[in-house]
Design a protein around this motif. Structure first.
Motif, short mmCIF file in Angstrom:
data_model
loop_
_atom_site.label_atom_id
_atom_site.label_comp_id
_atom_site.label_asym_id
_atom_site.label_seq_id
_atom_site.Cartn_x
_atom_site.Cartn_y
_atom_site.Cartn_z
N PHE A 53 0.85 -1.18 0.00
CA PHE A 53 0.00 0.00 0.00
C PHE A 53 0.89 1.23 0.00
O PHE A 53 1.77 1.37 0.85
CB PHE A 53 -0.91 0.03 1.22
CG PHE A 53 -2.05 -0.95 1.17
CD1 PHE A 53 -3.13 -0.75 0.33
CD2 PHE A 53 -2.04 -2.08 1.97
CE1 PHE A 53 -4.18 -1.65 0.29
CE2 PHE A 53 -3.08 -2.99 1.94
CZ PHE A 53 -4.16 -2.77 1.09
N THR B 147 -2.46 0.35 -4.46
CA THR B 147 -1.94 -0.97 -4.13
C THR B 147 -1.09 -1.46 -5.28
O THR B 147 -1.52 -1.39 -6.45
CB THR B 147 -3.06 -1.98 -3.86
OG1 THR B 147 -3.98 -1.43 -2.92
CG2 THR B 147 -2.48 -3.27 -3.29
N ASP C 285 -6.47 -8.36 1.12
CA ASP C 285 -6.10 -6.94 1.21
C ASP C 285 -6.95 -6.06 0.31
O ASP C 285 -6.79 -4.84 0.28
CB ASP C 285 -4.61 -6.74 0.87
CG ASP C 285 -4.24 -7.28 -0.50
OD1 ASP C 285 -4.72 -6.74 -1.50
OD2 ASP C 285 -3.47 -8.26 -0.57
N HIS C 286 -7.87 -6.68 -0.44
CA HIS C 286 -8.74 -5.95 -1.37
C HIS C 286 -10.11 -6.61 -1.31
O HIS C 286 -10.50 -7.36 -2.21
CB HIS C 286 -8.16 -5.99 -2.79
CG HIS C 286 -8.94 -5.18 -3.78
ND1 HIS C 286 -8.50 -3.97 -4.27
CD2 HIS C 286 -10.14 -5.40 -4.37
CE1 HIS C 286 -9.39 -3.48 -5.13
NE2 HIS C 286 -10.39 -4.34 -5.20
#
Length: 454
Positions: free
Chosen positions: A56, A324, A349-350
């Motif tokens: 990130f 990202t 993470d998404h």
């Protein structure tokens, strides 16, 4: 959860792809002569080499500029105001300190967010504690720390907060959260102002009036005013103005009944951002001018004293500042059906694509000048068919080892990250003026075992 398009099959020729718009670049982001995405003065491949992927990356200058835009826009309205960052969008100690430097308060919704804010040295007097089910342990910690405001969400909480504040001999400054019965034009999961909501107390049913009177009678509560929030990713002011009208009419009735005059009216956040070209958010400055005008007119209509206007932006401050970066792994082509490109992260993470059907723009950060050769669905490496990052996006033919960038991932991405499939949470870096600082380190396999007992 899939959106209405789901996995609809479509084939886009290279000729069509070449006419599709390129990724929108905001803040400091640009493309260098080598065809690389540059964020905060640093090429994305250099950041990936230094910090690894998934990664990130936050454009610090853009975060600060968004904070300042809110200040400038509100100052132009002439209203007394307060802006607090909604930390649920993303919070770490470095970001909490940045918000303090930019003159924002901080809204927290859990003991963990409160702990993080206090660990960052954030002034507790400028922290607001939200939540529909605040634990007694969380309230005690907040009261002991001197948190500046409590957004009361239920009748039960009125009694508990009053008792706990009395035990410590401290008065708790409060807002009553109400649900005005206004539905935002957004995803069902992120609508919070409708009558059927786990948040707040309903105006129409009389519950809000009952709670307000209980708060006014509570010995250890100082009632500043009311709070409402109608949802997230909202592009205009129609819903907010409708909610304002209902809340001000209700406040007029309450003033006649009990003499209560709200010193504060908190309209929450929910200001939308641009994820793709399909999104057309209203300029922040115009939006706040319209809200301020509606507040002035409504207060005048009901002969109410003009309250302070409080806001809680989150996504609109950090969303477009975040990127990202992933490394491309497997590329799989199913003739006549779909092309898949897999990356080294995914729904761990998404999550928003799987959860809301959210749409994102993607690009190959090491080959930004490359002409699209087809459409590709970007998927993660988790063991779920729904592990999708972005569907049917025009890209140059991806190759193993390419660097893929997803824009506008600053809000509700790291904050929603998980260890599903024993994935490691990525690192987070802030970039500005050609310098990068790691503000959250990448997890290690040892972190996975921490807390486990033999």
């Amino acid at each position: 959860m899939e959106d209405g398009r789901g996995f609809a099959r479509r084939h886009v020729t290279p000729e069509h792809c070449s006419r599709l718009p390129s990724m929108h670049l905001s803040g400091s982001a640009h493309i260098n002569p080598a065809g690389e995405l540059v964020i905060g003065g640093l090429p994305a491949p250099e950041l990936a080499e230094r910090f690894g992927t998934p990664l990130f990356v936050y454009d610090e200058a853009l975060i600060r500029e968004q904070c300042r835009r809110f200040h400038r826009a509100l100052q132009k309205t002439g209203l007394d105001h307060q802006v607090s960052y909604a930390s649920k969008a993303f919070l770490c100690r470095a970001l909490a300190r940045l918000m303090a430097e930019e003159g924002l308060g901080l809204d927290v919704v859990s003991g963990g967010e409160l702990y993080t804010a206090l660990a960052a040295g954030f002034d507790p007097a400028h922290i607001h504690l939200h939540g529909n089910n605040k634990l007694d342990s969380e309230l005690r910690r907040a009261l002991a720390a001197g948190v500046g405001c409590y957004v009361v969400d239920s009748l039960d909480e009125v009694a508990r907060l009053n008792t706990l504040a009395g035990e410590l001999g401290t008065r708790a400054r409060c807002l009553l959260r109400v649900t005005p019965g206004v539905e935002a034009h957004t995803h069902d999961f992120i609508q919070t102002g409708a009558a059927d909501s786990k948040f707040g107390l309903n105006l129409a049913s009389g519950q809000a009036s009952e709670a307000l009177r209980a708060m006014l009678q509570a010995e250890w509560l100082d009632v500043l005013g009311v709070h409402f929030h109608i949802g997230s990713q909202i592009f205009g002011t129609e819903g907010t103005r409708a909610a304002l009208a209902r809340v001000l009419a209700w406040l007029a009735g309450e003033r006649e009944h009990s003499g209560f005059a709200a010193r504060v009216l908190n309209i929450g956040g929910g200001f939308g951002i641009r994820y793709t070209g399909a999104d057309q958010p209203q300029p922040l400055e115009d939006l706040l001018a319209e809200v301020a005008a509606a507040l002035r007119a409504g207060a005048a209509e009901h002969r109410l004293p003009l309250p302070q206007l409080w806001l809680e932006p989150g996504r609109s401050i950090v969303g477009e500042a975040g990127w990202t970066l992933y490394t491309v792994g497997t590329v799989k082509q199913i003739p006549g059906v779909r092309n898949y490109v897999s990356v080294d992260g995914g729904m761990s993470d998404h999550l928003r694509t799987a959860l809301y059907g959210a749409d994102y723009e993607v690009a190959l950060a090491n080959r930004m000048h490359g002409a699209p050769q087809g459409t590709y669905t970007v998927v993660g490496k988790l063991c779920e068919s729904g592990d999708v990052v972005a569907r049917d996006k025009p890209l140059p033919e991806p190759r193993h080892g390419d660097l893929l960038a997803v824009s506008c991932t600053g809000a509700y991405h790291y904050a929603m990250s998980s260890r599903y499939n024993a994935m490691l949470r990525p690192a987070v870096v802030f970039v500005k003026d050609g310098e990068a600082r790691e503000v959250v380190r990448r997890e290690t396999y040892d972190d996975l075992l921490r807390g486990q007992l033999d």
